[in-house]
Design an enzyme around this catalytic site. Structure first.
Site, PDB file in Angstrom:
ATOM      1  N   ASP A  71       3.854   0.166   4.348  1.00  0.00           N
ATOM      2  CA  ASP A  71       4.459   1.218   3.549  1.00  0.00           C
ATOM      3  C   ASP A  71       5.921   1.335   3.975  1.00  0.00           C
ATOM      4  O   ASP A  71       6.288   0.971   5.100  1.00  0.00           O
ATOM      5  CB  ASP A  71       3.710   2.531   3.795  1.00  0.00           C
ATOM      6  CG  ASP A  71       4.427   3.732   3.220  1.00  0.00           C
ATOM      7  OD1 ASP A  71       4.692   3.737   1.999  1.00  0.00           O
ATOM      8  OD2 ASP A  71       4.733   4.650   3.997  1.00  0.00           O
ATOM      9  N   ASP A  73       8.472   4.326   3.066  1.00  0.00           N
ATOM     10  CA  ASP A  73       9.021   5.643   3.383  1.00  0.00           C
ATOM     11  C   ASP A  73       8.361   6.250   4.618  1.00  0.00           C
ATOM     12  O   ASP A  73       7.141   6.441   4.661  1.00  0.00           O
ATOM     13  CB  ASP A  73       8.829   6.589   2.203  1.00  0.00           C
ATOM     14  CG  ASP A  73       9.599   6.147   0.968  1.00  0.00           C
ATOM     15  OD1 ASP A  73      10.428   5.225   1.083  1.00  0.00           O
ATOM     16  OD2 ASP A  73       9.354   6.726  -0.116  1.00  0.00           O
ATOM     17  N   THR A 178       5.388  -0.169  -1.658  1.00  0.00           N
ATOM     18  CA  THR A 178       6.044   1.116  -1.830  1.00  0.00           C
ATOM     19  C   THR A 178       6.088   1.551  -3.286  1.00  0.00           C
ATOM     20  O   THR A 178       6.061   0.716  -4.191  1.00  0.00           O
ATOM     21  CB  THR A 178       7.486   1.037  -1.284  1.00  0.00           C
ATOM     22  OG1 THR A 178       8.171   2.258  -1.569  1.00  0.00           O
ATOM     23  CG2 THR A 178       8.267  -0.118  -1.907  1.00  0.00           C
ATOM     24  N   ALA A 179       6.167   2.864  -3.481  1.00  0.00           N
ATOM     25  CA  ALA A 179       6.342   3.406  -4.823  1.00  0.00           C
ATOM     26  C   ALA A 179       7.782   3.285  -5.293  1.00  0.00           C
ATOM     27  O   ALA A 179       8.076   3.523  -6.466  1.00  0.00           O
ATOM     28  CB  ALA A 179       5.908   4.872  -4.863  1.00  0.00           C
ATOM     29  N   LYS A 223      -1.415   1.125  -4.902  1.00  0.00           N
ATOM     30  CA  LYS A 223      -1.014   0.271  -3.783  1.00  0.00           C
ATOM     31  C   LYS A 223      -2.172  -0.630  -3.349  1.00  0.00           C
ATOM     32  O   LYS A 223      -1.981  -1.817  -3.079  1.00  0.00           O
ATOM     33  CB  LYS A 223      -0.556   1.126  -2.599  1.00  0.00           C
ATOM     34  CG  LYS A 223       0.831   1.699  -2.715  1.00  0.00           C
ATOM     35  CD  LYS A 223       1.244   2.323  -1.383  1.00  0.00           C
ATOM     36  CE  LYS A 223       2.656   2.868  -1.443  1.00  0.00           C
ATOM     37  NZ  LYS A 223       3.057   3.438  -0.134  1.00  0.00           N
ATOM     38  N   ASP A 246       2.343   5.946   6.974  1.00  0.00           N
ATOM     39  CA  ASP A 246       2.441   7.291   7.546  1.00  0.00           C
ATOM     40  C   ASP A 246       1.635   8.316   6.764  1.00  0.00           C
ATOM     41  O   ASP A 246       1.457   9.434   7.244  1.00  0.00           O
ATOM     42  CB  ASP A 246       3.904   7.741   7.555  1.00  0.00           C
ATOM     43  CG  ASP A 246       4.386   8.100   6.162  1.00  0.00           C
ATOM     44  OD1 ASP A 246       4.722   9.284   5.922  1.00  0.00           O
ATOM     45  OD2 ASP A 246       4.402   7.221   5.284  1.00  0.00           O
ATOM     46  N   ASN A 249      -1.996   9.484   1.590  1.00  0.00           N
ATOM     47  CA  ASN A 249      -2.094   8.912   0.248  1.00  0.00           C
ATOM     48  C   ASN A 249      -2.355   7.412   0.272  1.00  0.00           C
ATOM     49  O   ASN A 249      -2.787   6.837  -0.729  1.00  0.00           O
ATOM     50  CB  ASN A 249      -0.802   9.193  -0.528  1.00  0.00           C
ATOM     51  CG  ASN A 249      -0.601  10.661  -0.813  1.00  0.00           C
ATOM     52  OD1 ASN A 249      -1.450  11.304  -1.408  1.00  0.00           O
ATOM     53  ND2 ASN A 249       0.516  11.208  -0.362  1.00  0.00           N
TER      54      ASN A 249
END
Length: 318
Positions: A71, A73, A178-179, A223, A246, A249
């Site tokens: 991930d 962020d 990542t989004a 994801k 982290d 979600n």
């Protein structure tokens, strides 16, 4: 760079289920990542400046059926990539102060609440798409390089960067998941010497953004679908792969692999990880790491920035 023609029949209509949209977003992101990874592969073994010491117990050297999924962020980078990207676009006058205020407020709300409100997520997505609509993909890639140097490079967590380098040194591929838009995610992956990136895919026609997405943002279950699709295409054994995040979600993605890591975890992920004996790493310090609902120190900065923007605008109007 992936170009998606609006005329393709498999674009997801709104009436389809959330599961179908997640699958489509995941598959589109995996396809985009594979197309961009070739140019990054030559750089995959290069360490980024300032990378910290590696942790020796994992991964297994020479296990080519394994890969690592990170991930972005607050896992690899302090704060949200889309927030820093938005700052860079505002600096370049892509949008007006009022839109900056709205964007900052959405970021502040997310950090304060610790969860993604669906209406805020939808609003943020629509805002971002309207900003890039009509711009060329190549233009955003070039700007992304500049924004990385301006706002992101100094926010890379050395500890997480060292974990990624350990996988690279073991001969394994390493992907960001990542989004954030796949274009900016690809820039970050390349600058860190990683294999490639899975990110949200915005539709483009002839290299120009249409203002629509392919599927939905690469978030939560999407994801996991992207990782599953990429693993199938790459011939990976997910039981031998690792994933790092982290956020609670990302539990669907973490649960896919044999080696899940909770990095700078939020309260829900920390609890979940401890219950399942997942590995934990926290590169934050002091009281900032103990904050409940604010995943990382940079999140506090984003909250402060968003709040300050709100206060400043309020004072100007009164």
């Amino acid at each position: 760079m992936l170009t998606v023609m609006a005329a393709l029949g498999w674009l997801t209509p709104r009436r389809r289920s959330a599961t179908a949209r997640s699958v489509l977003a995941g598959e589109a992101s995996a396809e985009a990542a594979r197309k961009t990874s070739q140019e990054l592969e030559a750089l995959a073994g290069q360490a980024a400046p300032g990378a910290g010491p590696r942790e020796p117990e994992f991964p297994v050297v020479g296990d080519v059926e394994a890969a690592a999924f990170f991930d972005l962020d607050n896992t690899v980078m302090q704060g949200a990539a889309i927030f820093h990207f938005g700052r860079g676009l505002y600096k370049r006058k892509f949008f007006e102060r009022q839109e900056l205020f709205r964007f900052a407020w959405q970021q502040a709300w997310f950090r304060l609440a610790g969860v993604e409100d669906p209406e805020h997520m939808q609003d943020a997505r629509d805002s971002a798409l309207s900003i890039v609509q009509g711009h060329r993909v190549a233009e955003l890639m070039t700007i992304g390089e500049e924004i990385y140097d301006e706002y992101m490079a100094e926010r890379i967590w050395p500890g997480t960067r060292a974990l990624a380098q350990a996988h690279l040194d073991a001969g394994q591929k390493v992907w960001l998941v990542t989004a954030a838009p796949v274009e900016i995610a690809t820039v970050i992956a390349r600058r860190l010497g990683l294999t490639g990136a899975l990110g949200t895919v915005a539709e483009s026609v002839d290299g120009v953004y249409t203002g629509k997405l392919v599927g939905e943002p690469l978030h939560g279950p999407a994801k996991a679908e992207a990782v599953r699709a990429l693993a199938a295409a790459e011939g990976l054994d997910l039981a031998r792969c690792a994933a790092y995040s982290d956020s609670h979600n990302d539990i669907p993605m973490l649960s896919l692999v044999g080696h899940p890591y909770a990095i700078n975890p939020d309260a829900k992920l920390r609890k979940h990880a401890r219950e399942r004996d997942w590995r934990l790493r926290d590169y934050r310090t002091g009281r900032k790491a103990a904050k409940v609902g604010i995943p990382a120190a940079a999140g506090v900065g984003a909250l402060a920035g968003g709040t300050a923007a709100a206060i400043a605008l309020h004072r100007r109007r009164h």
